[in-house]
Motif scaffolding. Structure first.
Motif, mmCIF file in Angstrom:
data_model
loop_
_atom_site.group_PDB
_atom_site.id
_atom_site.type_symbol
_atom_site.label_atom_id
_atom_site.label_comp_id
_atom_site.label_asym_id
_atom_site.label_seq_id
_atom_site.Cartn_x
_atom_site.Cartn_y
_atom_site.Cartn_z
ATOM 1 N N ARG A 121 0.833 -1.205 0.000
ATOM 2 C CA ARG A 121 0.000 0.000 0.000
ATOM 3 C C ARG A 121 0.864 1.250 0.000
ATOM 4 N NH1 ARG A 121 -1.528 2.848 4.387
ATOM 5 N NH2 ARG A 121 -3.239 4.328 4.114
ATOM 6 N N SER A 125 -3.711 5.778 8.828
ATOM 7 C CA SER A 125 -4.401 6.107 7.582
ATOM 8 C C SER A 125 -5.041 4.879 6.962
ATOM 9 C CB SER A 125 -3.420 6.744 6.598
ATOM 10 O OG SER A 125 -2.388 5.833 6.252
ATOM 11 N N SER A 126 -4.417 3.720 7.107
ATOM 12 C CA SER A 126 -4.980 2.500 6.538
ATOM 13 C C SER A 126 -6.333 2.180 7.143
ATOM 14 C CB SER A 126 -4.021 1.325 6.751
ATOM 15 O OG SER A 126 -4.557 0.129 6.216
ATOM 16 N N LEU A 131 -8.309 4.254 8.998
ATOM 17 C CA LEU A 131 -9.271 5.336 8.852
ATOM 18 C C LEU A 131 -9.856 5.369 7.440
ATOM 19 C CD1 LEU A 131 -10.714 7.740 10.083
ATOM 20 C CD2 LEU A 131 -8.771 9.173 9.443
ATOM 21 N N GLN A 132 -9.028 5.170 6.439
ATOM 22 C CA GLN A 132 -9.528 5.152 5.067
ATOM 23 C C GLN A 132 -10.471 3.980 4.833
ATOM 24 O OE1 GLN A 132 -6.172 5.264 2.432
ATOM 25 N NE2 GLN A 132 -5.582 7.351 3.000
ATOM 26 N N PHE A 168 -13.694 4.989 6.439
ATOM 27 C CA PHE A 168 -14.320 6.091 5.707
ATOM 28 C C PHE A 168 -14.935 5.602 4.396
ATOM 29 C CE2 PHE A 168 -14.244 9.849 2.932
ATOM 30 C CZ PHE A 168 -14.895 10.759 3.741
ATOM 31 N N ASN A 169 -14.285 4.641 3.746
ATOM 32 C CA ASN A 169 -14.776 4.118 2.470
ATOM 33 C C ASN A 169 -15.700 2.914 2.624
ATOM 34 O OD1 ASN A 169 -13.286 6.009 0.946
ATOM 35 N ND2 ASN A 169 -11.448 4.739 1.058
ATOM 36 N N GLY A 206 -6.444 5.125 14.493
ATOM 37 C CA GLY A 206 -7.276 4.801 13.344
ATOM 38 C C GLY A 206 -8.607 4.189 13.739
ATOM 39 N N LYS A 227 -13.329 10.698 11.624
ATOM 40 C CA LYS A 227 -13.150 11.532 10.441
ATOM 41 C C LYS A 227 -11.706 12.010 10.411
ATOM 42 C CE LYS A 227 -15.251 15.430 12.932
ATOM 43 N NZ LYS A 227 -16.296 16.469 12.885
ATOM 44 N N PHE A 228 -11.320 12.571 9.288
ATOM 45 C CA PHE A 228 -9.928 12.957 9.111
ATOM 46 C C PHE A 228 -9.531 14.106 10.041
ATOM 47 C CE2 PHE A 228 -10.851 10.796 5.106
ATOM 48 C CZ PHE A 228 -9.752 9.948 5.016
#
Length: 271
Positions: A34, A96-97, A99-100, A103-104, A176, A181-182
């Motif tokens: 990634r 980030s892994s 949280l993304q 989020f997605n 995470g 949210k970011f």
């Protein structure tokens, strides 16, 4: 016997005895690939940032900054910059892994496979540590033209470098999972990670700080990580190495159990 009369037995799910090495390695490689696919952002950008710091703190003040404990100022600063790269990138990878994925709406991709909490935590933490150590190694090579870095205690370089990467990788997992949210992640980075990094003696001796900041710095875990890591290069430590070694191991154990609990309970994952 008529074959059509036989009962159709559905396929049985795979039964993993012990540690699911196949699942762990797949998730770990996913985390590594990634960040590797966007190497310009994850590897090259931190190196450029470190070089800019070297130019500001070393080249711009050349002649004005005295040696530190008999060590050239560039040699003193360089280990702090390397450690800062390790800390920031290890945290960014795991946080980030997750949280993304949340989020997605892809967090189910992690929860559906037959992976236990220990396998999840190990893969995410080691993936983050891999990025942190790799960025640290590249940064080390990049600053060599500016600073002579003789390794005097290789055990300290490896112990505190890898230990810091694991700690921030585990902290990234917790952040995470907690963040929704970011903006939440940005708050952790800007108000926790960065202040603790800059107030830990990255570019200066903490003993030169006025009180109460000097005493407070000795309660900052990042201070012991950077101080121990720098000791591996210059052979001098401001704080207690024994405290640093024990604190690093203790935080890794504590953070690991906390991350295991968060996955075991589905903290902000199953709602």
């Amino acid at each position: 016997m008529n074959p059509q009369s036989e009962a159709v037995v559905p396929p049985q799910p795979r039964d993993y005895q012990g540690f699911n090495w196949a699942g762990f390695s797949t998730l770990y490689l996913r985390e590594v690939r990634r960040f590797w696919k966007v190497g310009t952002q994850t590897l090259a950008a931190p190196v450029v940032t470190a070089l800019l710091y070297m130019m500001v703190f070393v080249v711009a003040v050349r002649g004005a900054a005295p040696p530190v404990h008999g060590t050239a100022f560039a040699t003193f600063v360089a280990p702090g910059l390397i450690m800062m790269s390790i800390l920031n990138n290890a945290f960014a990878n795991s946080s980030s892994s997750l949280l993304q994925a949340k989020f997605n709406g892809l967090i189910g991709d992690f929860l559906t496979p037959p992976l236990t909490p220990i396998e999840h935590v190990s893969a995410f933490a080691l993936g983050a540590a891999t990025r942190g150590v790799l960025v640290g190694a590249v940064t080390w090579a990049a600053v060599l033209p500016f600073a002579h870095l003789p390794v005097t205690h290789i055990w300290a370089v490896l112990y505190f470098g890898i230990g810091a990467a694991l700690i921030l990788g585990l902290l990234g997992i917790m952040a995470g999972l907690w963040a929704e949210k970011f903006d939440h992640m940005a708050a952790v980075t800007n108000f926790v990670i960065m202040p603790m990094t800059f107030l830990s003696g990255t570019f200066y001796l903490v003993d030169r700080l006025p009180e109460p900041f000097r005493s407070a710095s000795h309660f900052n875990p990042f201070f012991y990580l950077i101080d121990g890591f720098r000791y591996g290069f210059i052979g001098h430590a401001e704080g207690s190495l024994i405290t640093g070694v024990g604190m690093t191991a203790g935080i890794i154990v504590a953070f690991t159990f906390l991350c295991l609990w968060m996955f075991e309970t589905g903290y902000k994952l199953k709602t």
